[in-house]
Each structure stands twice: as structure tokens, then as C-alpha cells.
Design an enzyme around this catalytic site. Structure first.
Site, PDB file in Angstrom:
ATOM      1  N   HIS A 136       1.053  -1.042   0.014  1.00  0.00           N
ATOM      2  CA  HIS A 136      -0.233   0.028   0.000  1.00  0.00           C
ATOM      3  C   HIS A 136       0.845   0.896   0.005  1.00  0.00           C
ATOM      4  O   HIS A 136       0.884   2.701  -0.782  1.00  0.00           O
ATOM      5  CB  HIS A 136      -1.010  -0.085   1.309  1.00  0.00           C
ATOM      6  CG  HIS A 136      -1.429   1.371   2.121  1.00  0.00           C
ATOM      7  ND1 HIS A 136      -3.295   1.490   1.358  1.00  0.00           N
ATOM      8  CD2 HIS A 136      -1.645   2.644   1.886  1.00  0.00           C
ATOM      9  CE1 HIS A 136      -3.589   2.911   1.381  1.00  0.00           C
ATOM     10  NE2 HIS A 136      -2.652   3.536   2.062  1.00  0.00           N
ATOM     11  N   GLU A 137       2.304   1.023   0.730  1.00  0.00           N
ATOM     12  CA  GLU A 137       2.925   2.829   1.091  1.00  0.00           C
ATOM     13  C   GLU A 137       3.497   2.613  -0.424  1.00  0.00           C
ATOM     14  O   GLU A 137       3.670   3.742  -0.690  1.00  0.00           O
ATOM     15  CB  GLU A 137       3.857   2.627   2.320  1.00  0.00           C
ATOM     16  CG  GLU A 137       2.970   2.116   3.412  1.00  0.00           C
ATOM     17  CD  GLU A 137       2.090   3.900   3.380  1.00  0.00           C
ATOM     18  OE1 GLU A 137       2.214   4.648   3.339  1.00  0.00           O
ATOM     19  OE2 GLU A 137       1.419   3.491   4.485  1.00  0.00           O
TER      20      GLU A 137
ATOM     21  N   GLU B 282      -6.265   6.950  -1.184  1.00  0.00           N
ATOM     22  CA  GLU B 282      -6.115   6.137  -0.459  1.00  0.00           C
ATOM     23  C   GLU B 282      -6.998   4.320  -1.105  1.00  0.00           C
ATOM     24  O   GLU B 282      -6.039   3.424  -0.947  1.00  0.00           O
ATOM     25  CB  GLU B 282      -6.933   5.808   0.995  1.00  0.00           C
ATOM     26  CG  GLU B 282      -6.439   7.000   1.613  1.00  0.00           C
ATOM     27  CD  GLU B 282      -4.899   6.463   2.083  1.00  0.00           C
ATOM     28  OE1 GLU B 282      -4.476   5.001   1.996  1.00  0.00           O
ATOM     29  OE2 GLU B 282      -4.370   7.123   2.902  1.00  0.00           O
TER      30      GLU B 282
ATOM     31  N   ASP C 183      -4.612   1.278  -2.138  1.00  0.00           N
ATOM     32  CA  ASP C 183      -5.512   0.169  -2.481  1.00  0.00           C
ATOM     33  C   ASP C 183      -5.560  -1.006  -3.253  1.00  0.00           C
ATOM     34  O   ASP C 183      -4.685  -2.094  -3.211  1.00  0.00           O
ATOM     35  CB  ASP C 183      -6.894   0.287  -1.057  1.00  0.00           C
ATOM     36  CG  ASP C 183      -7.349   0.164   0.083  1.00  0.00           C
ATOM     37  OD1 ASP C 183      -5.822   0.378   1.244  1.00  0.00           O
ATOM     38  OD2 ASP C 183      -8.326   0.606   0.676  1.00  0.00           O
TER      39      ASP C 183
HETATM   40 ZN   LIG Z   1      -2.624   5.605   2.873  1.00  0.00          ZN
END
Ligand SMILES: [Zn+2]
Length: 482
Positions: free
Chosen positions: A129-130, A194, A198
Site C-alpha cells: 500500500h505504501e 487511499e 489499496d
Molecule cells: Zn495510505
């Protein structure tokens, strides 16, 4: 990372540079050419923040844990949409569950995240995710094209804000947090970013061969733990608000991905046990691993035995450490982590002279394993084999030129051989690689004052001093603009 919070903070505080920063109306996703933050600026900003982080006491510069994290991170990054992008993964010794991406591809992970993960795929899901935040250029998009001069002042603030989050005792940063806290609590995060992280993170996870199910499972567990802790919610949730909608989104995307049973690597299990063993009080750690072995409550027996040996070494119980080490080596006959631990045991329990043979054998097996190479050089120095230590370290330096720890070891070897100029010169090179040019200049001045070098060494050191002074001044001028 609250980059939005940071931008708002700058606006709220009315800093001169903040006027042109566009917090709203960010470029559309996918429109990379419009992102105003060039890769060079992004890199420079990231490095400037990293200088602060490396000097912070929560920076956890453990060669084995960091190398494990980097291997895992790079394996994931190689399957990202931007596979050529380079990353640097680092650890912070902090109990909260957290991970964050900085400009320039620096990704920080709290040791608490590794300890809270229950499988390697779970840890990988947060990293993926990062990584996606970086490859999707979410951070870069926060900055406006016209306001490049803001980068310097942002870096200083970002560092303060970041340190306030990672380190509870960063005094200077605490003040910044006080002001930022109120702003942050009213923040609405960019949900698009976000969701995008994801989506891409899930693809990365799947392509790299991990279990994609681990992402929603870990997120759900994090969310449950939030309800228990209330205000003390894991930091990760404060920067990555989880909603049922977000988790459901991830689950929907996974419908066409099959379930996959992925065994954890031995390295994951050993590193996790090691962090546990290193961070608890030695006696508590011994008791914890003893109990896990007695009740057979463990991810792997080898990891629990490994953790027990590390704990016993810390408790200086060498007799029991030796017995447990024998049991561990029967379970894991050949592994760089176990071999490094074996030689470390030898150095501590039997003394450096007796450990030399162990290191020489292990180095033959794993010539490029960083922790082992440091341990070997250290052991040579302690055994009084300074010339051999120097030759060994200089051999490594022929192919690795960015490792400050090798230069520190080189400086110690020169020191032991009574070569003052060379000692200070090596220490200066170590500081350069730590990003501390001022200290490097000082070391060269000290070395030149000693005057024990020959003509060639003296003139080479003088030339390097001029070069570093110039670089140092340039860097100071740049930060002066902030
Ligand atoms: Zn995030």
C-alpha cells in the site's frame, strides 16, 4: 503520512511559502506530467527529511532487520507499475503499528508493525500500500508546479511533524504537533488516494506471490483493535482511516483473485522473534520464549528457539544459550541469521580470539551478508587483528561506497594502527554518508592538524576538505533559504 495535514498546517500558520501551495484542486490521478514536483526535488526533500530521521534515536539501524525489510520491500516494488523506481526502506523502533511513505521513495516502518503482523503477507500488504502511494505519485501531486521554492521550508516542517509522530521525545517537534493536532483532527483524507493505493497495493501483493486476503484480514484486525484502544488507536489508522466501505472495496476487488496459502519465509519468522527478544527486558523475553516453546504456541519452533537464544545472550546466560543454540542449529543447519547469531555467541561467550574461526567459515558461506561482515570486522578489531580488519574492510569498500558503517570500521582499524590522518579521513567519509558534512569537515581539519600522513595523503585530504567545505556551504545556503 499526513501530507495534506502538513499543507493545511502551513496555510493555517501563514508561512510565507505556503501561499502558493495548492491543497485543493490537485491534478487528476493519472496525469503524471502535470505533477509539479520533479523527481529531483522530491528526492532532495526526502533526503533532507532522512537526515533528521537518521539522527533521531528511534531510527533503528539494525543490519539484519533492515536488510530483511528491504528485500521484502524490493520484491514488492519490482512488481509495481513503476518497477524502475528505487526505494529505501528503514525501521523506526516504535511500538505503534505504523508505516509511511516520504517523498523520494523512502518508506518507514515501525517495528511495532512487524510485531503486530501475524503473517508475512500481512506485513507485505501494508508495504505494498505504501509503495503504491509512491508509484502513483500521491505525494508529488500535493505540490504545485509554480511553488518549487516551497520545497525547502516544507522539508523542515515535514521533518518536525514527522518526528513528532515517530518519536515521543522530539521536543522541537512536539510544539509543531500541538498546532497540527487541531488541524489534523478535522482532516478529511484524500479517499481517492487511499482507494488508489489499496487497488494498486493489492495488485502488487498478488503479483509478488503473497496472499491478497491478508490485506483485508490485517485491516479488519487493526480496526477491531481500534475499538479496544479508543483514543490510543494505532497510528496507522490515524493516517489511514479505515472504513467498512474501504475494507468492502478491497474484498470486492479480490473476488477474481484466488485464495492462496503462502508460507512465511524463515527470515520473516526469525526477524520477528528477534525484535521481540531485543525490545523486551531480557528476563521477560526469556520467559516469553520459554513459555511459547513449552506450550508449542509459536509461528515456528525455529523462530522461538532463535528468540530464546537472543534473549539468553542478552541475559548473559551463556551456558543455556549454548544448549539452545545447539538445538536451534539442528532445526536450521544453514542460514545466515542463525550463523551470524552463532558467531555472535562465540564472540560474547568465548571471546573474540576463539570466535575468529566461526566468522571466517560463515563469511565464506555468506560473503555479502551485511550483519556478518560488520560482526567479522568488529571481531577482528577486538581480537587485535587490526591489519587484517583493515584489509577486509577495504576489500568491501571497493564495491560498496555508500556504507557509513564500513567507513567507521575503517576509521577504527586505522586508529588501532596509529594512523591518525587516515583515521580522521575515514571518519569524515562516514559522516559524509550520514549526511553530516559539518562533522566531516571537522574530522578532516583534525586529521590535517595531526600531520602524520605523507605528501600524497596530505594533499589528497586537503583537496577533499576543500570539496566538502564547498558542498557544506551550498547545503547551508539552501537551507538558509527556508
Ligand atoms: Zn495510505
Amino acid at each position: 503520512m499526513h501530507w495534506r495535514a502538513l499543507l493545511l498546517l502551513l496555510i493555517v500558520l501563514g508561512l510565507p511559502d505556503s501561499a502558493g501551495i495548492r491543497a485543493q484542486g490537485l491534478p487528476e490521478l493519472g496525469d503524471v506530467s502535470q505533477a509539479g514536483f520533479t523527481p529531483v526535488e522530491e528526492q532532495r526533500m526526502g533526503e533532507s527529511i532522512m537526515r533528521e530521521i537518521r539522527a533521531d534515536r528511534s531510527f533503528y539501524d539494525d543490519a539484519e532487520a533492515t536488510d530483511y525489510l528491504s528485500n521484502l520491500g524490493n520484491r514488492l516494488a519490482a512488481r509495481s507499475p513503476d518497477a524502475r523506481r528505487t526505494f529505501e526502506f528503514f525501521l523506526l523502533r516504535e511500538p505503534q503499528i505504523n508505516a509511511f511513505a516520504l517523498p523520494g521513495g523512502f518508506i518507514g516502518v515501525h517495528t511495532g508493525l512487524i510485531l503486530a503482523s501475524q503473517s508475512e503477507s500481512e506485513l507485505a500488504s501494508v508495504l505494498a500500500h505504501e509503495i503504491a502511494h509512491v508509484t502513483q505519485r500521491h505525494i508529488a501531486r500535493m505540490f504545485d508546479q509554480q511553488k518549487q521554492s516551497a520545497v525547502g521550508s516544507l522539508a523542515a516542517f515535514a521533518a518536525a511533524l514527522l518526528l513528532s509522530r515517530v518519536s515521543s521525545d522530539a521536543a522541537q517537534a512536539a510544539a509543531a504537533l500541538g498546532a497540527a493536532g487541531a488541524v489534523q483532527s478535522q482532516l478529511n483524507f484524500t479517499r481517492d488516494n487511499e482507494r488508489d493505493a489499496d487497488r494498486v497495493g493489492l495488485q502488487i501483493l498478488d503479483k509478488a506471490g503473497f496472499d491478497p486476503q491478508a490485506m483485508p484480514i490485517f485491516f479488519e484486525r487493526l480496526q477491531r483493535s481500534t475499538r479496544i484502544y479508543e483514543s490510543g488507536a494505532p497510528s496507522y489508522l490515524r493516517t489511514h482511516p479505515l472504513t467498512y466501505e474501504r475494507i468492502a472495496d478491497i474484498q470486492n476487488r479480490m473476488q477474481d483473485m484466488g485464495y492462496r496459502q503462502v508460507p512465511d519465509s524463515l527470515a520473516y519468522q526469525l526477524i520477528r522473534a528477534r525484535l521481540k527478544a531485543e525490545f523486551e527486558a531480557p528476563r521477560d523475553a526469556v520467559a516469553y520464549f520459554e513459555e511459547s516453546l513449552a506450550q508449542r504456541k509459536f509461528l515456528s519452533e525455529a523462530a522461538s528457539r532463535y528468540g530464546l537464544v537472543v534473549s539468553l545472550l542478552r541475559a548473559r546466560d551463556y551456558t543455556r544459550a549454548r544448549a539452545e543454540l545447539d538445538a536451534l542449529r539442528k532445526l536450521v543447519p544453514a542460514d545466515p541469521l542463525v550463523d551470524t547469531l552463532t558467531c555472535d555467541f562465540g564472540q560474547r561467550a568465548l571471546g573474540p580470539a576463539k570466535a575468529l574461526g566461526c566468522y571466517r567459515e560463515a563469511i565464506k558461506m555468506y560473503p555479502s551478508y551485511r550483519a556478518l561482515s560488520y560482526g567479522y570486522a568488529e571481531n577482528l578489531l577486538r581480537a587485535g587483528e587490526s591489519q587484517e580488519a583493515l584489509s577486509y574492510v577495504e576489500g568491501r569498500l571497493q564495491s560498496i561506497t555508500d556504507d557509513y558503517r564500513l567507513y567507521q570500521l575503517q576509521a577504527r582499524a586505522y586508529g588501532a594502527l596509529g594512523k591518525r590522518l587516515a583515521q580522521h579521513r575515514a571518519q569524515a567519509e562516514a559522516y559524509v554518508r550520514m549526511g553530516n558534512l559539518g562533522a566531516a569537515v571537522e574530522q578532516l581539519q583534525l586529521g590535517l592538524k595531526n600531520g602524520d600522513g605523507d605528501f600524497f595523503q596530505l594533499s589528497s585530504a586537503e583537496a577533499r576538505l576543500r570539496e566538502l567545505r564547498k558542498l557544506d556551504q551550498e547545503q547551508r545556503r539552501e537551507s538558509g533559504k527556508r
